[in-house]
Design a protein around this motif. Structure first.
Motif, short mmCIF file in Angstrom:
data_model
loop_
_atom_site.label_atom_id
_atom_site.label_comp_id
_atom_site.label_asym_id
_atom_site.label_seq_id
_atom_site.Cartn_x
_atom_site.Cartn_y
_atom_site.Cartn_z
N GLN A 1 103.50 -55.54 -3.40
CA GLN A 1 102.48 -56.58 -3.48
C GLN A 1 102.54 -57.55 -2.31
O GLN A 1 101.50 -58.02 -1.83
N GLY A 2 103.73 -57.84 -1.85
CA GLY A 2 103.87 -58.76 -0.72
C GLY A 2 103.44 -58.16 0.60
O GLY A 2 103.40 -58.87 1.61
N LEU A 3 103.13 -56.88 0.60
CA LEU A 3 102.71 -56.18 1.82
C LEU A 3 101.25 -55.76 1.74
O LEU A 3 100.83 -54.80 2.38
N THR B 1 102.73 -54.02 9.65
CA THR B 1 102.34 -55.19 10.45
C THR B 1 101.13 -55.83 9.78
O THR B 1 100.56 -55.27 8.84
N PRO B 2 100.69 -57.00 10.25
CA PRO B 2 99.49 -57.62 9.65
C PRO B 2 98.26 -56.73 9.69
O PRO B 2 97.36 -56.88 8.86
N THR B 3 98.18 -55.77 10.63
CA THR B 3 97.01 -54.89 10.72
C THR B 3 97.14 -53.64 9.87
O THR B 3 96.17 -52.90 9.72
N ASP C 1 91.70 -51.87 6.45
CA ASP C 1 91.09 -50.65 6.99
C ASP C 1 92.14 -49.70 7.58
O ASP C 1 92.00 -48.48 7.48
N ASP C 2 93.16 -50.26 8.20
CA ASP C 2 94.22 -49.45 8.78
C ASP C 2 95.49 -49.50 7.94
O ASP C 2 96.59 -49.23 8.43
N GLY C 3 95.33 -49.85 6.67
CA GLY C 3 96.48 -49.96 5.78
C GLY C 3 97.19 -48.64 5.58
O GLY C 3 96.61 -47.56 5.72
N LEU C 4 98.47 -48.72 5.26
CA LEU C 4 99.27 -47.52 5.08
C LEU C 4 98.62 -46.58 4.08
O LEU C 4 98.12 -46.99 3.03
N GLY C 5 98.63 -45.28 4.42
CA GLY C 5 98.11 -44.24 3.54
C GLY C 5 99.17 -43.19 3.28
O GLY C 5 100.36 -43.44 3.47
N PHE C 6 98.72 -42.02 2.87
CA PHE C 6 99.68 -40.94 2.58
C PHE C 6 100.02 -40.12 3.83
O PHE C 6 100.91 -39.28 3.79
#
Length: 428
Positions: A201-203, A307-309, A315-320
């Motif tokens: 949650q903090g990420l 990172t913040p991006t 949009d560029d959040g971590l995926g699988f």
């Protein structure tokens, strides 16, 4: 929540309650659609045989006649992971407590239904309902309890449950005696639930919509088109393509999936042939590509530092970190007698994700690459038949590490599967 959204969610819930559509075969997509197709390991874009053929190639529906196919599969995925004890010393402790973990909930029932009706000598229309895929993990403990601690502490065991169901209406038409085309508009429904992901949650850009929000529902639409050509008395060639299925967002998990909860269904293309070696033996071969990488929630990497991006939900959040996948399928069908037809097939796919993505994929360990199938159809009488298919997905293990884990910690994810499908056909 507005009235329209409430109605949409109720519709999705009603559709999905009819089936626990959990697959994790080629990624989260099934090897094939319909029992005859699965007996050939999913090959058959140029060999339509039952009312579920439209899910592979809608052009073939004009050749299967007036019929209903109704069946179900028992699906047994065995999945888990190992976390190594090699984090940095002295503390902090490893992100995942070292050891081997196996997911619970390992038996699922997956029904399907197909109806096809000839409109005249050159056209047909049908209705298909089936599982388009899914993924599920259900670990007994909070496996992420050391990750990002004390920023987030899990309050429940860890797991996800994701299911997709499609309803298609295929229309097929003969262009001439040797060529046909087809189109199938598709309505799809999805549901998703995650638990035990509080340490993430903090990420996230939206911490309250990461985990433990119960089931959220999504619906959408797309289309599949196909062509089938018979070039000689022995050789047929087919091709089909399914568009991206544009789904509404999972609002309750907008802080988990990239693009604020977007989880569209990736497009696919399939090309193949069938060849009659002799009057009673047919060989089929297909090539299929699933464009997982075009859906950011699936394709965005997780083997780069947060990172913040790249926060979850962005949009560029971590995926699988899933790649586009090429799959080769080969099968053989033998008409042993007027009443009994036997089938066998094998398929092989590219590796779904790279080694650096392995530990993040403990939530969806889509490691399977090779499937082998056996099947048969027994013609009871002129108007009814029963078909059976068994598929074995062989164990695959992917080793790796992730820079976001303390150490960086290494480990592996693995899976193998069994599936037994039975269906009944009524020809009218």
């Amino acid at each position: 929540m507005n009235h329209r959204t409430t109605v949409q969610r109720l519709l999705c819930a009603a559709l999905l309650s009819a089936t626990t559509c959990v697959h994790a075969t080629n990624g989260y997509s099934p090897t094939g659609f319909g029992t005859t197709n699965k007996g050939l390991a999913g090959a058959g874009v140029a060999l339509p045989q039952d009312a579920m053929a439209g899910a592979t190639n809608p052009a073939g529906m004009v050749l299967v006649g007036d019929r209903i196919d109704l069946g179900f599969a028992l699906f047994n995925p065995n999945r888990g992971f190992t976390a190594d004890d090699n984090a940095a010393s002295p503390p902090p402790p490893p992100s995942v407590p070292p050891g081997s973990y196996e997911s619970e909930s390992d038996l699922f029932l997956i029904p399907h239904f197909g109806w096809n009706k000839r409109l005249d000598d050159v056209s047909s229309i049908g209705i298909l309902v089936g599982a388009n895929g899914g993924m599920n993990t259900d670990y007994e403990e909070d496996i992420w309890r050391n990750f990002n601690n004390p920023a987030g502490t899990a309050t429940s065991s860890t797991g996800v449950n994701f299911a997709q169901l499609f309803l298609g209406v295929p229309y097929a038409r003969k262009l001439n005696e040797r060529h046909s085309i087809g189109i199938m508009p598709i309505v799809a429904a999805q549901r998703f639930r995650a638990k035990g992901l509080e340490p993430f949650q903090g990420l996230s850009i939206d911490p309250t919509n990461v985990t433990n929000n119960g089931y959220d529902y999504s619906w959408g639409y797309g289309v599949r088109v196909g062509w089938l050509g018979q070039f000689t008395d022995r050789l047929s060639i087919g091709a089909s393509a399914q568009s991206r299925l544009y789904m509404t967002e999972f609002d309750d998990y907008s802080g988990l999936f990239a693009e604020e909860g977007d989880f569209d269904v990736p497009p696919t293309v399939t090309v193949g042939l069938s060849y009659k070696v002799r009057p009673d033996v047919i060989v089929v071969a297909d090539w299929q590509r699933i464009f997982y990488n075009t859906v950011k929630s699936l394709g965005n990497p997780n083997d780069t530092p947060i990172t913040p991006t790249t926060l979850l939900g962005s949009d560029d959040g971590l995926g699988f970190g899933w790649n586009n996948v090429d799959i080769i399928k080969v099968g053989v069908q033998w008409a042993y007698s007027p009443k009994l037809t036997l089938r066998a097939g094998i398929s092989h796919a590219d590796q779904m994700f790279d080694n650096g993505e392995a530990l993040f994929n403990v939530l969806a360990p889509a490691t399977i690459r090779t499937h082998a199938s056996l099947g048969m159809t027994y013609q009871i009488d002129r108007s009814s038949a029963v078909s059976v298919a068994y598929t074995r997905a062989f164990k695959e293990k992917i080793d790796g590490q992730n820079p976001n884990f303390t150490g960086p910690q290494t480990g592996s994810v693995e899976m193998d599967q069994h599936e037994l499908e039975v269906s009944w056909a009524w020809l009218f």
